[in-house]
Design an enzyme around this catalytic site. Structure first.
Site, PDB file in Angstrom:
ATOM      1  N   ILE A   1       2.226  13.098   9.850  1.00  0.00           N
ATOM      2  CA  ILE A   1       2.569  14.260  10.690  1.00  0.00           C
ATOM      3  C   ILE A   1       4.085  14.471  10.646  1.00  0.00           C
ATOM      4  CG2 ILE A   1       2.552  15.199  13.028  1.00  0.00           C
ATOM      5  CD1 ILE A   1       0.125  13.465  13.633  1.00  0.00           C
TER       6      ILE A   1
ATOM      7  N   LYS B   1       7.499   3.782  18.490  1.00  0.00           N
ATOM      8  CA  LYS B   1       7.491   5.159  17.988  1.00  0.00           C
ATOM      9  C   LYS B   1       8.005   6.119  19.064  1.00  0.00           C
ATOM     10  CE  LYS B   1       3.621   4.061  14.928  1.00  0.00           C
ATOM     11  NZ  LYS B   1       2.144   3.943  14.913  1.00  0.00           N
TER      12      LYS B   1
ATOM     13  N   THR C   1       0.822  -1.208   0.000  1.00  0.00           N
ATOM     14  CA  THR C   1       0.000   0.000   0.000  1.00  0.00           C
ATOM     15  C   THR C   1       0.861   1.266   0.000  1.00  0.00           C
ATOM     16  OG1 THR C   1      -1.528  -1.245   1.370  1.00  0.00           O
ATOM     17  CG2 THR C   1      -1.943   1.114   1.176  1.00  0.00           C
TER      18      THR C   1
ATOM     19  N   GLY D   1       4.243   1.579  -0.568  1.00  0.00           N
ATOM     20  CA  GLY D   1       5.180   1.633  -1.698  1.00  0.00           C
ATOM     21  C   GLY D   1       4.493   2.100  -2.976  1.00  0.00           C
TER      22      GLY D   1
ATOM     23  N   VAL E   1       7.094   7.444  12.353  1.00  0.00           N
ATOM     24  CA  VAL E   1       6.337   7.876  13.541  1.00  0.00           C
ATOM     25  C   VAL E   1       5.183   8.773  13.117  1.00  0.00           C
ATOM     26  CG1 VAL E   1       6.455   9.033  15.784  1.00  0.00           C
ATOM     27  CG2 VAL E   1       8.477   7.893  14.879  1.00  0.00           C
TER      28      VAL E   1
ATOM     29  N   GLY F   1     -10.672  -3.357   9.289  1.00  0.00           N
ATOM     30  CA  GLY F   1      -9.272  -3.372   8.872  1.00  0.00           C
ATOM     31  C   GLY F   1      -8.408  -2.396   9.646  1.00  0.00           C
TER      32      GLY F   1
ATOM     33  N   GLU G   1      10.909  10.033   8.529  1.00  0.00           N
ATOM     34  CA  GLU G   1       9.705  10.780   8.932  1.00  0.00           C
ATOM     35  C   GLU G   1       8.486   9.875   9.017  1.00  0.00           C
ATOM     36  OE1 GLU G   1       8.041  13.149  10.584  1.00  0.00           O
ATOM     37  OE2 GLU G   1       9.309  14.604   9.548  1.00  0.00           O
TER      38      GLU G   1
END
Lengths: 436, 436
Positions: free
Chosen positions: A138, A207, A14, A16, A134, A189, A131
């Site tokens: 955002i 995270k 999803t 990639g 986490v 899901g 980036e």
């Protein structure tokens, strides 16, 4: 315009596929922003024949991600395989060893090996950007590493797992049990068939360990985190929280204390109308508490292909522009050993729910055990049904205590004493209150 | 470690002193983050003898900021003088012409001359950084320019003026009039003696024009903004908004439309429980609506010495690390002419408050005028006192209409028709509703 930046993507699920689509769609804007053309030239995946949600025709195909990482066909390696070991780790090491920059969304890999990978990247003058690892879309890594570079950070905390926040939000909004909401989340899901990693708090902990390293300049130490999941949060707690002006959120919190860095993941009472309390559903949010900026909160999507791709592509764009920061803000060799503040030294308010027999003196006994340890109570209330109204005489009632700021070890001692007194038979529910 | 970065500060008021203090306090951390020592070597101010809230002993002193900007004693020029022309503009131009990087918090200067200054900076390979010019300590410039580099942005909007938000928050929380809250804000130093620039929406407009340029890659055009201030917002509107599940905020909104870029500043109804609606007091907030990340909101302090210094120092740290982005994300010569979407083509929901005589047929007449233009109503309600209860017969009552999405020009036409009909004597209050 400088030469083309050739990107290789390892793992075209999803995220990639979304990265490949976004790079194609934004091709012109990215060239204008970075001064370079950015194109996907190669990818790796387990199954060469699989239908994918992106046009990768013309790209070189690899089954072995490490072969992709080493290939002269790429300048930058995007790792979206996942997992702390195996092909993800091997291929990232290969790319960095070859002096190629790496962009990854792999929090498990970073939590386990982030510091040594950062050192390798720095040694090879390559970038290691994460980036997307986490809080999805955002830009919290950039904010901590660059946007607040002039601040001394006191605390960073957030809602870092959308599954847990979805479950807690639904429990509150619809008055459903934890089990009902979990099963709905699985149907939609939002939760895995084995949800332990999410609801047990382990995903949040991975995270958090990355955020703590960025915020405090310490080595990543996921094993130094005290972790409690949301399995034990009941509807009674959520309703009581609401009555008291709070919401319950699963937070990851890292904070500087006199004893070291406290890292903890647990259900937390946050006061309604604070930015983080208002974050409902699958969204994520992170609040940073720092000396110059005081308080900054970022709210956005914590998962999903496009949102995660947004973060991956921002990292790619920085690398295309030639930005080479130390991955964790300061050089890896300058990261300090994390001194773990023991959880029993935690200071804060507490919500405590006890099941108490409805007999004279029960309240007094509890209050006394608290007072003996200097724990002062903000409120003590009975919850769930009026005393004696249609109930068996002496049957237990819910009692909720809210304490002023105190120490974890005092609370634990008081609860042990209360249990030893024999009136309270079932374990207390204890939820920490996070101050604003 | 590379050579020391020598900083000159022009204007040592609250923000300038906070910048000097922060650079001194964070000296070690900044050296570790950027690989360079950063020191203030010179400053300029009007009064050499004035007591300052920072230790500038050992610094070279200038009365003329342009002399400071040209001085070989500094590598980086921090402009905190303010104003679109005069010494601020002259000194920034001087610094850039000498190939020195500039950090500024000056929104007026950027709104008026940002594009030509960016072109000059690019030509001289100097940085021009202005994180502090919009939303104080919130790293919104970095987020738009770098953190969302892979996104096509549809809309950016926010609470960009703390004075207005403070006034609107107090009106709601304490049921006070606009005038009372303004006078309190002046006493507390949140509002200027002449508050027009803030409450009239002009400060918000300056900031919005910078955000729009960053978001859409267009030239800055503060004159292409439709501006309404908060002076006409009444307690009746705030109460009605609350009843309907909304809050009123002064927003700056820039959005892409089929007709061009719509830039507007006006009191706005935002639905409660959205992140932006929950931002109370002097805080600022910005929401970005983009294709990949969907929606991202940043909340933090919009003003204050330390928070603004946080943004200035982050810019200085980026420059120290050698980062040189085009100031507006894309090269200045690549910024597009802004095509202004006319306000009459604005599409959205509307809150309309009318003073209507309490006579049969009044409601019907209004509803008909709306229906004739295809404006469908979500609700129509009477506000402020029950019909006929202790009131003179036929005396006007407040009527509030909430429309579904429609066009500004249709609303204006309908209101003109309603006025021509003669029943409604006083001008309608019209507040736009911002969709989530």
């Amino acid at each position: 315009m400088s030469e083309t930046l050739r990107v290789g993507i390892a793992g075209v699920g999803t995220v990639g596929a979304a990265v490949a689509r976004l790079l194609a769609r934004q091709s012109e804007a990215l060239a204008s922003r970075t001064g370079r053309k950015i194109i996907v030239t190669a990818f790796s995946a387990r199954d060469p024949g699989k239908e994918r949600d992106a046009d990768l025709s013309g790209c070189q195909f690899f089954t072995d991600p490490s072969a992709l990482a080493a290939s002269p066909a790429i300048d930058l390696f995007v790792e979206l395989i996942g997992g702390a070991e195996g092909p993800a780790r091997a291929s990232v090491e290969t790319a960095l060893t070859h002096g190629k920059s790496v962009v990854t969304a792999n929090k498990a890999l970073l939590a386990a090996h982030g510091v040594e990978l950062a050192a390798l990247a720095e040694q090879k003058h390559a970038a290691l950007a994460f980036e997307a690892s986490v809080a999805g879309g955002i830009p919290i890594v950039k904010t901590l590493r660059e946007g607040l570079a002039g601040n001394s950070i006191r605390r960073v905390y957030g809602i870092l797992n959308g599954t847990c926040n979805y479950i807690l939000s639904r429990m509150e909004r619809e008055g459903l049990s934890f089990e009902q909401c979990l099963s709905e989340a699985q149907k939609l899901g939002y939760a895995e068939a084995d949800p332990t990693f999410d609801i047990g708090g382990f995903d949040t902990a991975h995270k958090l360990s990355i955020l703590a390293s960025l915020a405090f300049g310490v080595k990543i130490e996921p094993d130094a985190i005290d972790i409690e999941g949301i399995e034990r949060v009941t509807l009674a707690d959520i309703e009581a929280a609401a009555e008291l002006g709070f919401r319950i959120k699963l937070l990851g919190v890292a904070q500087r204390t006199a004893d070291g860095v406290e890292q903890r993941v647990h259900p937390t009472m946050v006061r309604k109308s604070t930015p983080i309390a208002e974050v409902m559903g699958v969204l994520n949010a992170v609040t940073i508490d720092a000396d110059a900026v005081n308080e900054l909160t970022l709210v956005g999507p914590g998962a999903g292909g496009d949102a995660t791709a947004s973060a991956v592509v921002a990292d790619i764009a920085d690398i295309a522009r030639g930005v080479r920061s130390a991955p964790f803000g300061v050089p890896a060799e300058g990261l300090l050993e994390l001194v773990r503040a023991p959880m029993r030294r935690h200071e804060g308010g507490y919500y405590i729910r006890l099941s108490v027999p409805d007999v004279p003196g029960a309240f007094a006994g509890i209050a006394t055990r608290m007072a003996e340890r200097g724990i002062s109570l903000e409120s003590i209330m009975q919850h769930g049904g009026k005393r004696g109204a249609g109930r068996e005489d002496g049957a237990p009632v819910g009692v909720i205590l809210i304490t002023h700021a105190t120490s974890e070890h005092l609370v634990r001692e008081a609860l042990e004493a209360i249990h030893r007194d024999g009136a309270v038979k079932t374990p207390a529910q204890v939820i920490r209150i996070e101050r604003e």
